[in-house]
Design an enzyme around this catalytic site. Sequence first.
Site, PDB file in Angstrom:
ATOM      1  N   HIS A  27       0.891  -1.349  -0.097  1.00 19.15           N
ATOM      2  CA  HIS A  27       0.062  -0.106   0.091  1.00 19.15           C
ATOM      3  C   HIS A  27       0.924   1.221   0.035  1.00 19.15           C
ATOM      4  CE1 HIS A  27       0.518  -0.594   4.439  1.00 19.15           C
ATOM      5  NE2 HIS A  27       0.434   0.800   4.525  1.00 19.15           N
ATOM      6  N   HIS A  55       8.083  -2.324   1.985  1.00 18.90           N
ATOM      7  CA  HIS A  55       7.854  -1.157   1.799  1.00 18.90           C
ATOM      8  C   HIS A  55       9.085  -0.142   1.466  1.00 18.90           C
ATOM      9  CE1 HIS A  55       3.882  -1.790   3.223  1.00 18.90           C
ATOM     10  NE2 HIS A  55       4.389  -1.903   4.541  1.00 18.90           N
TER      11      HIS A  55
END
Length: 459
Positions: free
Chosen positions: A165, A227
């Site tokens: 995300h 990430h």
Amino acid sequence: MTDQPTTLLILGASGDLTQRLLLPGLGTLFKEEPQRAVTVVGADRLELSDDDWRSRVRGAMAQAQLPDDLAAPVVDGTRYVQTDALDQGQLSSLLAATTEPLIIYFALPPSVTVKVCALLEKIGVPRGTRLALEKPFGSDLASARELNKQLLRVVPENDIYRIDHFLGVNTILNLLGIRFANRLLMPIWSNEHIDRVEITYDESLALEGRAGYYDKAGALLDMIQSHLLEILAFFSLEAPATMHAEEIRSLKAQVLRAVHPWGHDPASASRRARYTAGTLGDRQIPNYVDEDGVDPQRGTETLAQLTLQLDNARWAGVPFVLRSGKAIGTACKRITVTFKAPAHVPSGFKDSPRPDRLILDIKPGAVTLDLSMNAEGDPFELEQKELQAELGKPRMLPYGEILGAILDGDPFMTIRGDEAEELWRIVEPVLAEWEAGHVELEEYAAGSAGPEGWDRPPR
Ligand code: NDP
């Protein structure tokens, strides 16, 4: 943007991700793009009436501040099907009762996702079905490879959306704009001018009741393996000709193939630590090992640092320091680029210039340039001045951006199979050294900046 009616089938619909991130993200997408035509179908093991489910969806739409007239069709159109996704019969019935085109979102525990994918291979899915898979993608390199093969037996690569995300966070994509849409930075984006890059994601949040997930993952897998390596890839990729998804993903995979622990020595390139009791603001934080659900024997780290090198012509010799920790006194979520000293500073200045720095704040988004100049007072004294721009607020939550892209059939904001494997290839040797006990698990008090003797994150 497509307004083609699409079904979003969420497996694991009563879980944390769905409630806290997916549905509110979807709400922000509908707010920004009300012409989207999406029927949400929730499925989970939990016994839940359609009314209960609708009220959860309504709550998430309200959280996203979606006006009632836009929320009503979403809430009216949604339904819930109690399903054990590991039961072939129940899964088949669920799919048979679902209208195409279909997106299947796996908001399931990763081990369940793998088994459901195996079932989908047996059952088959309608042509054009898109599969959205949450991180972690596999549990090591071998399992990620296996899962990739498995998925390709269900749908083609272009219909597989591996989610990170962070790719929906506007400040991460800004790395492409700030590098390639102006004349200034692109020529100096290399080892010729850059001395060091730090990608830091220190949070002041502690465990916050998430031991069930976090104690098995730790900071390295939770943040760096996914990430922060993705940020590194966006930061360091070669110049694209277009913003086409395949081009960007190829360039990311290309640069990730060059990434190795600093000195090819995963033990000396990495550090790990765990928080002990401390104070964060006005909160008393217990020792990590005393938190509910934590198994001290696992030796899970809550702070990890990994220094990487990129074995290619552009980046050879530049350390990339990736660091992420929980319960750190001052949150720091930023990329710091430290530039090399000028080739020559005219003699006669009274001081030596401090290194120029470009700081890219991830949350909230801002860009700061620290430059030495003779700005005030004595014209022969140097000082560093700060030029700063705040980035605008994102138009929607990261999950809204990502769901929008999946609805459009655009894989830009998701991870390709080979990329997912590279992410494991990079961290596996580090994990092996940690498991062998070759890297000490240090300690730091919650609320501190990390263990004594570690570099402080920049500023
Ligand atoms: P949860 O455990 O909160 O939710 C998973 C849900 O799946 C539960 O409701 C669970 O039901 C359900 N489930 C388990 N087995 C089955 C089954 N056989 N059939 C149907 N439903 C089943 O996990 P999260 O929501 O936190 O995480 C989901 C995924 O998202 C994971 O891959 C995670 O790594 C990822 N993720 C999560 C984030 C977060 O902040 N939560 C952030 C980023 C990624 P039951 O309770 O009965 O077991």
